[in-house]
Design an enzyme around this catalytic site. Sequence first.
Site, short mmCIF file in Angstrom:
data_model
loop_
_atom_site.label_atom_id
_atom_site.label_comp_id
_atom_site.label_asym_id
_atom_site.label_seq_id
_atom_site.Cartn_x
_atom_site.Cartn_y
_atom_site.Cartn_z
N THR A 58 0.82 -1.22 0.00
CA THR A 58 0.00 0.00 0.00
C THR A 58 0.84 1.25 0.00
OG1 THR A 58 -1.83 -1.10 1.11
CG2 THR A 58 -1.71 1.29 1.37
N TYR A 72 -8.07 0.69 -3.29
CA TYR A 72 -7.06 1.35 -4.13
C TYR A 72 -6.25 0.25 -4.79
CZ TYR A 72 -4.64 -0.06 0.03
OH TYR A 72 -4.19 -0.82 1.07
N THR A 138 1.70 -4.33 4.30
CA THR A 138 1.55 -4.56 5.75
C THR A 138 1.02 -5.95 6.07
OG1 THR A 138 -0.67 -3.62 5.70
CG2 THR A 138 1.15 -2.12 6.24
N ASP A 139 0.43 -6.64 5.09
CA ASP A 139 -0.19 -7.93 5.39
C ASP A 139 0.81 -8.95 5.94
OD1 ASP A 139 -2.78 -8.23 2.80
OD2 ASP A 139 -2.45 -6.81 4.43
N LYS A 211 0.09 -7.42 12.67
CA LYS A 211 -1.02 -6.58 12.17
C LYS A 211 -2.30 -7.04 12.84
CE LYS A 211 -3.10 -4.95 7.81
NZ LYS A 211 -2.98 -4.97 6.32
N GLU A 331 -2.88 -29.15 27.63
CA GLU A 331 -4.10 -29.62 26.93
C GLU A 331 -3.89 -30.94 26.20
OE1 GLU A 331 -6.62 -26.64 28.22
OE2 GLU A 331 -7.04 -28.44 27.06
N1 DGL Z 1 -2.09 -5.97 -0.41
C1 DGL Z 1 -1.74 -5.60 0.95
C2 DGL Z 1 -0.23 -5.79 1.15
O1 DGL Z 1 0.52 -5.54 0.21
C3 DGL Z 1 -2.09 -4.17 1.21
C4 DGL Z 1 -1.96 -3.82 2.65
C5 DGL Z 1 -0.88 -2.80 2.92
O2 DGL Z 1 0.22 -2.82 2.35
O3 DGL Z 1 -1.14 -1.98 3.83
O4 DGL Z 1 0.19 -6.17 2.26
#
Ligand code: DGL
Length: 374
Positions: A58, A72, A138-139, A211, A331
């Site tokens: 992003t 986007y 961020t993923d 995240k 467990e």
């Molecule tokens: N497609 C996601 C990624 O590239 C978008 C999320 C982001 O980068 O914030 O991780």
Amino acid sequence: MKHFARVTTLAAALLSASLITGTAHAQLAPAAQSAAAPATAQAEARKANIVIIGTGGTIAGAGASVTNTAAYQSAVVPVDKIIASVPEISKVANVKGEQIFQIGSESFNNERLLKLAKRVSELLKQPDVDGIVITHGTDTIEETAYFLNLTLKSDKPVVVVGSMRPGTALGADGALNLYDAVLVASNPASKGKGTLAVLNDEIHTGRDVTKSNTFKTETFRSPFGPLGYVVEGRTLFYRLPARPHTLQTQWDIDKIDKLPEVAVLYAYGNANPAAVDAAVKSGAKAIIYAATGNGSVGDYMVESLKAARAKGVQIVRASRTGSGVVVRNAEQPDDKYDWIVTDDQLPQKARILMALALTQTNDAKALQQVFWKY
Ligand code: DGL
């Protein structure tokens, strides 16, 4: 190698406009390029040399309208344009950009992770490189950060950075995140702290950061909090990583060319044991079972996991809760089944650690010690 150069203010202004309007600028006006000449070689020499490696995400995204904050196109803006859109960076460091990928981070796989880590390692060996910033989706930034934290053999700062909104959006967070990431990577106080993640004014260790929300700018959290803050251009550390990292670990990215296949299975009511069999058939050398609560395994799943173990596949009890440790032999009788438990590693982090551990041993007892050490 390309020399470290300053980003000109005019270029940035042109680019900022293009980022908002979506148009692309080809070449700088000659006058602008001459304005990029450093004021004094001595002044430039005092700044850190930082390489900014672009992978996409992003932070490299663009929306059709300024109101597109969550819808986007990701991974479309080249890293050099991202850098040019934050001219303040040139006041704090000498930077140069390098585009290694242009992908959403959901598309990272072992091959791409190894390629990125090896390039980072190569750059860190160069005496004129003081630190590295990696712009990343961020993923899966948390897996990349953990992998680098465990495998880089340098104490130079390496900082991963991303954003939750594209640069074209109202309230975009990427520009400040990138500026802060360069500040942290340029600061000698960041040396020897392992791979860091800088987003939303916070500095996190690559080991703990995760995240936690699909769209909010404050999505990144660590269960024990950030290591510090970046505020008004200052890098402020308040804590240190407690677990071994970089030079203190047993793995060296320069000696790893392939990662064993490790599957992650998510527990849920009425889970199908066939998923375990499928993971084994697909060649998984270990299964991270993101079990319920304190790593509890449904009675209808136990036999398939035991059968997988009998075929030589390592079984790791993790938790889908998102935090806490999984207690060994609580467990499930792990000693009896020869299973492993995570410490506090989340399932996606446990996959990274197990893949690395399996490059050196397939002994369950030794693997358990790895989970308790890192
Ligand atoms: N497609 C996601 C990624 O590239 C978008 C999320 C982001 O980068 O914030 O991780």
